[in-house]
Design a protein around this motif. Structure first.
Motif: not given
Length: 570
Positions: A110-111, A115-124, A276-279, A382-383
């Protein structure tokens, strides 16, 4: 961006098979012929298709198509090892995270990695892992009812404290700048990583992890600490970290007090609830059915590269996860972003988002392995990934069968011994080589041999071949070619391969009595290994230990003959 629903299964089927009926596509007004290499049912409401595109260059395209109206299917994000810092290959992601309630039967990377994980907004699974605090990055979101959203996300976070009052949290697990209040969670790691200036407050959850929808209650366990920085994050807990005027606000908080954090998620300035989910990804490729002008947004987008994308149709009932291979001259050279958008549009998408590409591009199916050929020759860790899931089950009873081939073309007097796939009642692929199958067909196609497992195709034209397992049946069209219309003949010689099937990670051998060249192809027709037997070895070890489970073709060629053997890795 839009949320969209309800399409009949019949219409979905028509969209899925549109590529089969289409002989040409246009990518930026350049014509390509499209050949379907494989089309396989892999899970509830989900097929996986592989295409070869031939035009000014050659391309290989791999994608899954999922009918979200199927009650046994869902879409979920995985963060590698349930945190922002780890990297895991796509096939290993399901086992790396803590979810025993779902089977992750297909997915893509995906993303992009920041430097702080995936670049974009992430919800799991309803938990906020990270938010993007700037603009210019995009995402796909899924709510609890499987409605899809895409576009530019923006999230506000409201802090309510009995002692500090109300404040606005700028972002979750992001780099802290001047006059910003950032909330760090244990998904980031053990400490905040901040500099010495500012104020930090430690807290533990009162009612669980940070919710992506609704209010999360927390309790202060570490009173405000000034100008120290890099505070330890409590286990499964949080740290509020502020500078400037935001530091003055949280400095008023007291040990033992309970406070609340409430997010509000916007897509293109419209509030969306129950996500509930976002990447994340960048850029948007399609919006409202229009191919966007993207090639100046990131430096690599005009180039021909491996690419990964996600897209969906006009009412959001069908989602496509897709990879285009690249950096493989003569097989698949990759695409610029506008060609990627055109491919998604040709597959029926009206909304599409570009994910990370290059060596990261991976499309994985649980029972068939990695379907594409990663450009670096091996899988990149990958992340995160976007996966198709089904509720966990121990049901291993075959309730449905299908041919591994979606159609077959043979020469007159060729034999055909098909591979049959088995599915449980939920629709999951559970067996890639069903035994005890009995074939039947009309005399216009041929004669059944070998205890019902093989057909001698001595008929003419196109006719249906039926496979049966007790009361279960399935059919495919088989076309018999004659004379000048015949496909390339496959002469035989004295060659055998064993064991076959071979267990994953174990060795298979060829016994042969001649100098020969051996080619190994994956299920999509891509050459993955080439061996020359110049010493007339009578027993040749094949490099099967590194192959993932699935079907392979072994071609053995000498000066006068060629034999084709289907190799199965279980």
């Amino acid at each position: 961006m839009k949320s969209k629903y309800s399409l009949t299964l019949l219409t979905v089927s028509c969209i899925i098979f549109s590529s089969f009926a289409t002989t040409t596509w246009k990518l930026q007004n350049v014509e390509y012929s499209v050949d379907t290499l494989s089309h396989v049912l892999i899970g509830p409401g989900t097929t996986q298709t592989s295409l070869s595109l031939n035009g000014p260059v050659k391309l290989r395209v791999f994608y899954t198509t999922t009918d979200l109206t199927d009650p046994n299917v869902n879409i979920k994000v995985i963060m590698a090892k349930d945190n922002l810092t780890s990297n895991v290959t796509v096939p290993n992601m399901p086992a790396s995270q803590n979810d025993t309630e779902n089977i992750y039967f297909a997915g893509v990377n995906a993303d992009f990695i920041g430097g702080m994980g995936p670049v974009g907004t992430t919800c799991v699974n309803g938990e906020f892992y990270k938010s993007y605090k700037g603009t210019g990055w995009y995402a796909i979101g899924i709510d609890k009812d499987k409605h899809l959203y895409s576009g530019a996300p923006y999230t506000t976070f409201k802090l309510v404290s009995p002692n500090a009052g109300q404040a606005s949290i700028k972002a979750i697990n992001a780099v802290r700048s001047d006059n910003e209040l950032i909330l760090y969670t244990s998904r980031k790691g053990s400490t905040t990583g901040t500099k010495g200036t500012g104020v930090e407050v430690g807290a533990v959850p009162v009612d669980g992890a940070l919710k992506s929808d609704g209010t999360t209650k927390m309790r202060v366990t570490v009173a405000p600490v000034k100008n120290n920085g890099n505070m330890s994050i409590p286990e499964n807990g949080f740290v509020l970290s502020g500078t400037g005027f935001t530091a003055d606000i949280i400095a008023k908080m007291k040990a033992g007090e309970e406070f609340e954090v409430t997010p509000t998620i916007y897509f293109d300035n419209v509030i969306k609830t129950d996500i509930t989910e976002m990447c994340g990804g960048c850029p948007m490729l399609l919006q409202n059915g229009k191919i966007l002008e993207t090639q100046g947004l990131l430096d690599h987008l005009p180039n021909r590269e491996p690419r990964t994308a996600v897209g969906y149709n006009s009412d959001g009932t069908q989602i496509i996860l897709l990879v285009v291979d690249g950096r493989q001259p003569g097989v698949s050279v990759g695409v610029p972003s506008k060609d990627l958008a055109a491919i998604m549009h040709n597959l029926g998408c009206v909304e599409a988002l570009n994910f990370d590409g290059g060596g990261s591009s991976t499309l994985y199916v649980k029972e068939l392995g990695v379907r594409n050929i990663p450009s670096e020759g091996n899988l990149r860790a990958v992340k995160n990934g976007l996966f198709i899931t089904s509720p966990a089950t121990q049901d291993k009873t075959i309730a449905k069968i299908r041919f591994a081939d979606y159609m077959k073309v043979v020469n007159y007097n060729d034999t055909y011994s098909p591979v049959i796939y088995g599915y449980n009642a939920q629709g999951l692929l559970i067996d890639t080589n069903v035994e005890d199958i009995i074939l039947s067909c009309s005399s216009e196609l041929g004669t059944i041999q070998e205890n019902g497992t093989t057909v001698l195709c001595n008929g003419t034209g196109t006719h249906m071949l039926t496979a049966s397992l007790g009361a279960l049946t399935t059919t495919i069209p088989v076309t018999v070619k004659h004379g000048s219309d015949a496909v390339e003949p496959v002469p035989d010689n004295d060659v055998n391969l064993y064991p076959n099937p071979v267990k994953s990670g174990e060795q298979a051998y060829l016994s042969l009595n001649c100098n020969a060249e051996i080619h190994i192809y994956n299920a999509n027709g891509q050459l993955i290994n080439n061996i020359k037997n110049e010493n007339q070895e009578t027993l040749l070890a094949l490099p099967t230990q590194s192959l993932t489970p699935g079907f392979y073709t072994v071609s053995v060629t000498n000066k006068t003959a060629r034999k084709i053997i289907k190799l199965i890795i279980k």
